[in-house]
Design a protein around this motif. Structure first.
Motif, mmCIF file in Angstrom:
data_model
loop_
_atom_site.group_PDB
_atom_site.id
_atom_site.type_symbol
_atom_site.label_atom_id
_atom_site.label_comp_id
_atom_site.label_asym_id
_atom_site.label_seq_id
_atom_site.Cartn_x
_atom_site.Cartn_y
_atom_site.Cartn_z
ATOM 1 N N GLY A 182 0.810 -1.209 0.000
ATOM 2 C CA GLY A 182 0.000 0.000 0.000
ATOM 3 C C GLY A 182 0.844 1.260 0.000
ATOM 4 O O GLY A 182 2.056 1.220 0.223
ATOM 5 N N ASN A 200 -0.932 -1.691 -3.954
ATOM 6 C CA ASN A 200 -1.830 -2.816 -3.693
ATOM 7 C C ASN A 200 -2.069 -3.660 -4.942
ATOM 8 O O ASN A 200 -3.171 -4.141 -5.184
ATOM 9 N N GLN A 217 -4.927 -4.388 -9.699
ATOM 10 C CA GLN A 217 -4.967 -3.698 -8.410
ATOM 11 C C GLN A 217 -6.082 -4.284 -7.550
ATOM 12 O O GLN A 217 -7.245 -4.319 -7.952
ATOM 13 N N ASP A 222 -5.976 2.795 -1.053
ATOM 14 C CA ASP A 222 -5.917 2.077 0.226
ATOM 15 C C ASP A 222 -5.851 3.028 1.417
ATOM 16 O O ASP A 222 -5.103 4.010 1.409
ATOM 17 N N THR A 226 -4.128 -2.734 3.427
ATOM 18 C CA THR A 226 -4.480 -4.041 2.855
ATOM 19 C C THR A 226 -3.582 -4.325 1.651
ATOM 20 O O THR A 226 -4.040 -4.409 0.505
ATOM 21 N N ASP A 227 -2.297 -4.479 1.922
ATOM 22 C CA ASP A 227 -1.336 -4.593 0.821
ATOM 23 C C ASP A 227 -1.066 -6.044 0.451
ATOM 24 O O ASP A 227 -1.775 -6.956 0.872
#
Length: 265
Positions: A182, A200, A217, A222, A226-227
């Protein structure tokens, strides 16, 4: 032979008996602090093995903070002709394992998820010489595609990095798949108003040149870290008798994405 990291050293062991074959200890810079967290350290994630090219002998490659180190696999001595005394300063620390494809070593960057610090761009180096081969801009620069998905001034900032510990390779097609994290300062997004490509994302690039091929993606803009922490798995997906080369990726969003690894669809 087993090759493994052990704090400030790499060791080679006989795989049957565990007997030590050789040990390479990282040199300690003058004035380096002692004790836990001080002094040089080998990445605990592992080392990589390069089988040689018919002219040069096999090598072991590993990361030590911002240094990429190459050793002769038979002796544990620094690889001749690689960087300076077997070491290349890659500019940004990385705690993963170099991904090797032919004579290319691909690494990520652990630049931290804050705006301060260097960009978190994945890079590649020549296994034989240590020369830099390519660098992929995870935040596109002005004039590049998808730069408009960010606010002003986001190039060359920390974060938006590939801290995942490896990048899987489709060796048949020569494609590397980069798991990008992210954006920096991702808990506040007011100064980056768009979708923030390539944050992401899974980004497919030519393994030799770093040329962009496609991206997918998983999260737009983000805010909650939430990577993409994992490299993903490559396999053939069979449906109605048709075999499709695929990549499966599970990130922090708790979704599993199964994509055609040649197109990203």
């Amino acid at each position: 032979t087993m090759y493994l990291p052990s704090r400030d050293r790499v060791v080679a062991l006989d795989g049957d008996t565990g007997a030590e074959i050789w040990t390479y200890a990282l040199p300690v810079p003058e004035g380096a602090p002692a004790g836990r967290g001080g002094g040089p350290q080998v990445s605990t994630r592992g080392v990589s093995y390069w089988p040689g090219d018919g002219t040069l002998a096999p090598r072991i490659l590993f990361m030590s903070r911002a240094n990429l180190v190459a050793l002769d696999a038979a002796t544990g001595t620094p690889a001749a002709g690689f960087g300076t005394d077997g070491t290349v300063d890659v500019g940004t620390a990385y705690g993963g394992t170099p991904t090797l494809y032919q004579n290319v070593a691909i690494i990520g960057a652990a630049s931290g998820e804050v705006p301060q610090g260097p960009a978190g761009n994945p890079r590649a180096f020549d296994v034989r010489t240590g020369a830099k081969l390519w660098e992929f801009q995870t935040v596109p620069k002005a004039g590049e595609p998808y730069n408009e998905t960010w606010g002003d001034g986001w190039e060359n900032r920390g974060g938006t990095n590939m801290w995942g510990f490896a990048a899987p390779i489709d060796a048949q097609r020569g494609i590397a798949y980069l798991p990008i994290a992210g954006p920096s300062a991702n808990y506040y997004g007011g100064d980056r108003p768009g979708n923030n490509v390539y944050a992401n994302s899974i980004v497919a690039v030519d393994a030799k040149t770093g040329k962009y091929l496609w991206h997918f993606q998983t999260v737009h803009h983000d805010l909650w870290d939430t990577d993409m922490p994992s490299a993903g798995a490559l396999f053939d997906f069979v449906q109605n008798g048709t075999r499709v080369p695929a990549i499966a990726q599970v990130g922090k969003s708790s979704f599993m994405y199964i994509l055609d690894r040649t197109t990203g669809k």
